[in-house]
Structure formats: structure tokens, C-alpha cells
Enzyme design. Structure first.
Site, short mmCIF file in Angstrom:
data_model
loop_
_atom_site.label_atom_id
_atom_site.label_comp_id
_atom_site.label_asym_id
_atom_site.label_seq_id
_atom_site.Cartn_x
_atom_site.Cartn_y
_atom_site.Cartn_z
N LYS A 52 0.84 -1.21 0.00
CA LYS A 52 0.00 0.00 0.00
C LYS A 52 0.87 1.26 0.00
O LYS A 52 0.54 2.24 -0.66
CB LYS A 52 -0.93 0.01 1.23
CG LYS A 52 -2.09 -0.96 1.11
CD LYS A 52 -3.11 -0.50 0.08
CE LYS A 52 -4.32 -1.38 0.13
NZ LYS A 52 -4.89 -1.73 -1.16
N LYS A 81 -2.25 -12.35 -9.24
CA LYS A 81 -3.54 -12.92 -8.84
C LYS A 81 -4.69 -12.14 -9.45
O LYS A 81 -4.53 -10.98 -9.84
CB LYS A 81 -3.65 -12.92 -7.32
CG LYS A 81 -3.73 -11.54 -6.71
CD LYS A 81 -4.26 -11.58 -5.28
CE LYS A 81 -4.47 -10.16 -4.80
NZ LYS A 81 -5.28 -9.99 -3.65
N LYS A 119 -9.48 -7.15 -7.70
CA LYS A 119 -10.25 -5.99 -8.13
C LYS A 119 -9.34 -4.86 -8.59
O LYS A 119 -9.59 -4.24 -9.62
CB LYS A 119 -11.12 -5.49 -6.97
CG LYS A 119 -12.40 -6.32 -6.82
CD LYS A 119 -13.09 -6.07 -5.50
CE LYS A 119 -12.40 -6.84 -4.39
NZ LYS A 119 -13.31 -7.23 -3.29
P1 TYM Z 1 -10.54 -9.47 0.01
O1 TYM Z 1 -11.78 -8.67 0.12
O2 TYM Z 1 -9.41 -8.91 -0.78
O3 TYM Z 1 -10.84 -10.90 -0.55
C1 TYM Z 1 -11.80 -11.73 0.06
C2 TYM Z 1 -11.36 -13.17 0.05
O4 TYM Z 1 -11.11 -13.61 -1.27
C3 TYM Z 1 -9.81 -14.17 -1.35
N1 TYM Z 1 -9.22 -13.86 -2.66
C4 TYM Z 1 -8.64 -14.78 -3.44
N2 TYM Z 1 -8.45 -16.10 -3.28
C5 TYM Z 1 -7.84 -16.77 -4.28
N3 TYM Z 1 -7.42 -16.19 -5.41
C6 TYM Z 1 -7.56 -14.86 -5.63
N4 TYM Z 1 -7.17 -14.30 -6.78
C7 TYM Z 1 -8.20 -14.08 -4.61
N5 TYM Z 1 -8.53 -12.78 -4.48
C8 TYM Z 1 -9.15 -12.65 -3.28
C9 TYM Z 1 -9.02 -13.49 -0.24
O5 TYM Z 1 -7.91 -14.26 0.14
C10 TYM Z 1 -10.05 -13.39 0.84
O6 TYM Z 1 -10.12 -14.61 1.56
N6 TYM Z 1 -8.51 -8.60 4.49
C11 TYM Z 1 -9.49 -9.39 3.76
C12 TYM Z 1 -10.92 -9.22 4.28
C13 TYM Z 1 -11.05 -9.55 5.72
C14 TYM Z 1 -11.05 -10.87 6.28
C15 TYM Z 1 -11.22 -10.67 7.70
C16 TYM Z 1 -10.95 -12.16 5.74
C17 TYM Z 1 -11.20 -8.67 6.73
N7 TYM Z 1 -11.30 -9.34 7.92
C18 TYM Z 1 -11.27 -11.76 8.55
C19 TYM Z 1 -11.00 -13.25 6.61
C20 TYM Z 1 -11.16 -13.03 8.01
C21 TYM Z 1 -9.47 -8.96 2.32
O7 TYM Z 1 -9.05 -7.87 1.99
O8 TYM Z 1 -10.03 -9.86 1.48
#
Ligand code: TYM
Length: 329
Positions: A111, A194, A197
Site C-alpha cells: 500500500k 492474482k 479488483k
Molecule cells: P478481500 O476482500 O481482498 O478478498 C476476500 C477473500 O477472497 C480471497 N481472494 C482470493 N483467493 C484466491 N485467489 C484470488 N485471486 C483471490 N482474491 C481474493 C481473499 O484471500 C479473501 O479470503 N482482508 C481481507 C478481508 C477480511 C477478512 C477478515 C478475511 C477482513 N477481515 C477476517 C477473513 C477473516 C481482504 O481484503 O479480502
């Protein structure tokens, strides 16, 4: 029975990475476990979304999750900001989180690189809030993609530290949930990295058939194998990773054999991939269209979820306060 928790930031629509990383497994396990699913709207504030879009983003994700098969009568589905106990736990945990270890987190470093003009405290304390999300329900399993591995490691470290400092065995060491012991990373269609978004390389769960076809046909490839059984370059291996997620083992075996004997035609591979992605998301897309406009249903789901989540969160928080010495007069 495990306590399972999964979260996703409210920053747009869900893509295949989210689905295979954090949702599909979750849908499968909701009947056998105590499952919490939430939308991380506080976390999305670290990148300063336009306030007029935030609510719509939450609605979109809520409807997509329901469309993907989450049953709000079985699992607890809620919005992070509806559960103020999470914010309090995050504050309490932050007293034992060190600036140095947070500064070393890969996501924070990224970031700093990506948005040098907005290195806010929320970004630094992001893993603490995430630990609070998980520990507020004392979750033992967390379905996440590979990109969240380090955050989960920090959550375990904070839990261990809390237990040690106060001489208790209160927080569990939450483990990632995967069906085959490997964290999943769905790659993008643009060759490397990966699907994400902010990378602009996604297939979304609500994309229509034509859009999916167009995106997949444009995926980066190379000029093809020239030697039998040669190792796959990353761009092709990426297409196979997505193929393994959406297609049958027979289809994967067939294209692997064609790669190995150099008879593979990328046009055929892409057509198959597009068709199988579409077959995966079509039922979700259709149900989403039915749900997203149903304001009454969505607000009922959210109210019910907040109530269940707060009951669980309050039980944890009142014990944490007690352990830390915050007592009522
Ligand atoms: P976020 O919103 O970026 O993504 C949500 C979930 O999707 C998974 N993910 C992926 N898995 C495989 N391949 C990909 N290309 C891919 N892109 C996204 C992420 O690993 C995630 O599991 N910090 C987290 C949100 C969060 C969270 C939590 C998750 C906040 N508190 C507590 C689990 C537990 C995040 O930004 O995910």
C-alpha cells in the site's frame, strides 16, 4: 464442530478469486459448522471509497453471497460495522500489537508503494482489525486465499501473545481452512499475478456469458509448446489453474495430455474455459438478479445477522474485558 469465519471487503463485485478462495468452501461447510460470514466495510475505508458508493457495494456483495448459496438461517451473515464489539476488540488488541511488526506486513508495504499519499493509520492497523474480526467469535477456521496467509499468521501471533500475557487459554490459534491443505490463488487473465479488483483482470460472478467469453478469449498466451512434455510457462499454467477450479478432472487431463504432446490449441482451451466458467457462475448470476432488488429481504437478513453476530461478539468481549481488568463498578 469448528467455528468458521470468512470475510470480504466491500469494494465492488465478487470475482472468481473471491469465490474459490473464500466462498465456495464456506458454502459447503455451513451446515456442519458454526459459521460466520461478514462484509468488511470498515476495512474498505482504508482506501477512502466514495461514501455514495459504499452502501451499494455492501448490498451487491450481500446479494452475491446469498446468490452463491449462503443460507442466513444457517450461517450468521452480517456487516462488520453493525457489530461495534469488533471495533472495541480491535482497540484492545492494538495495545499488544507492535508498530514494527505491522510495518513489516507485506500488504502494508504494498500500500505504501501503491498509495504513497494516503498511508493512513487504518492501513497500518489493518491486520489488528482483521484479527479482531476473527477472534471476536474465537474462530478456529478461516477460509481465505493465499494472499491473506500473512494476516492469519499475525492473528495467531496476537492470540498467542494475549494468552501468554494474561496467563489464559482464551483465544484459539485460527487456522486457514482449505479442502486440500493448500491455499488457493486464482490468477488473473492478463498473464501474471492474482485475480484482483485493483488489478483489473477479473471475471466477476455476475458477468454475462458474452462478457466471460470475451475476457477469456483475450487472455494472454504464448506461441505454444515446441517440445513434448515441456514445462508450462506461467501464462499457460495460469489458465490451467482456473481450468482445474471450474472444469472436470477429465477435461483437465485431456488438455494436459494435449499440452504434453504439443497438439494443444489455445482457442479450444479458451472456449472450454469460458464455457465452464459460465456454467459455474450462471446459477449465481441468475439468483443474484432475483435478490438484489429485494430490499425487504436484504434488510431482514442484515438485521437477523447483526443480532446473532452481536450475541456471539458480546460473549467474547465481556470475557476479554474481564481478563484485561476492565470491570464494572
Ligand atoms: P478481500 O476482500 O481482498 O478478498 C476476500 C477473500 O477472497 C480471497 N481472494 C482470493 N483467493 C484466491 N485467489 C484470488 N485471486 C483471490 N482474491 C481474493 C481473499 O484471500 C479473501 O479470503 N482482508 C481481507 C478481508 C477480511 C477478512 C477478515 C478475511 C477482513 N477481515 C477476517 C477473513 C477473516 C481482504 O481484503 O479480502
Amino acid at each position: 464442530m469448528e467455528t468458521v469465519l470468512s470475510g470480504i471487503r466491500s469494494t465492488g463485485q465478487l470475482h472468481l478469486g473471491n469465490y474459490f478462495g473464500a466462498l465456495r468452501n464456506f458454502v459447503e461447510m455451513q451446515h456442519e459448522n458454526r459459521c460466520f460470514f461478514f462484509i468488511a466495510d470498515y476495512h474498505s475505508l482504508t482506501t477512502h471509497p466514495d461514501p455514495t458508493h459504499l452502501h451499494d457495494n455492501i448490498r451487491t456483495i450481500l446479494a452475491e453471497y446469498l446468490a452463491a448459496g449462503l443460507d442466513p438461517d444457517v450461517a450468521t451473515l452480517y456487516i462488520q460495522s453493525d457489530v461495534p464489539e469488533v471495533a472495541e476488540l480491535s482497540l484492545l488488541l492494538s495495545m499488544h500489537a507492535y508498530v514494527g511488526e505491522l510495518e513489516r506486513t507485506a500488504s502494508f508495504k504494498e500500500k505504501i508503494r501503491k498509495q504513497p499519499d494516503n498511508v493512513n493509520v487504518g492501513l497500518l492497523s489493518y491486520p489488528v482489525l482483521m484479527a479482531a474480526d476473527i477472534l471476536i467469535h474465537r474462530a478456529t477456521r478461516v477460509p481465505v486465499g493465499k494472499d491473506q496467509e500473512q494476516h492469519l499468521e499475525l492473528t495467531r501471533r496476537f492470540a498467542r501473545r494475549f494468552n501468554q500475557i494474561y496467563g489464559v487459554d482464551f483465544f484459539p490459534e485460527s487456522q486457514p481452512y482449505t479442502s486440500n491443505h493448500e491455499l488457493i490463488k486464482i490468477p488473473g487473465l492478463n498473464g501474471s499475478g492474482k485475480m484482483g479488483k485493483s488489478e483489473g483482470n477479473c471475471v466477476y460472478l455476475t458477468d454475462d456469458e458474452k462478457t466471460i467469453h470475451k475476457k477469456v478469449m483475450k487472455a494472454v498466451t504464448d506461441s505454444g509448446p515446441t517440445e513434448p512434455n515441456s514445462p508450462m510457462p506461467e501464462v499457460i499454467a495460469n489458465l490451467f489453474t482456473i481450468l482445474r477450479a471450474v472444469s472436470t478432472p477429465e477435461v483437465v487431463a485431456d488438455f494436459t495430455a494435449k499440452w504434453n504432446d504439443c497438439s494443444i490449441r489455445y482457442g479450444d482451451l479458451k472456449k472450454q474455459l469460458a464455457a465452464d466458467i459460465n456454467a459455474t457462475v450462471a446459477p449465481i448470476r441468475e439468483r443474484y438478479a432475483e435478490i438484489v432488488g429485494d430490499e425487504a429481504y436484504l434488510s431482514k437478513v442484515v438485521r437477523q445477522g447483526a443480532e446473532k453476530a452481536r450475541a456471539s461478539a458480546d460473549a467474547t468481549l465481556s470475557q476479554v474485558r474481564e481478563i484485561m481488568g476492565i470491570r464494572k463498578f
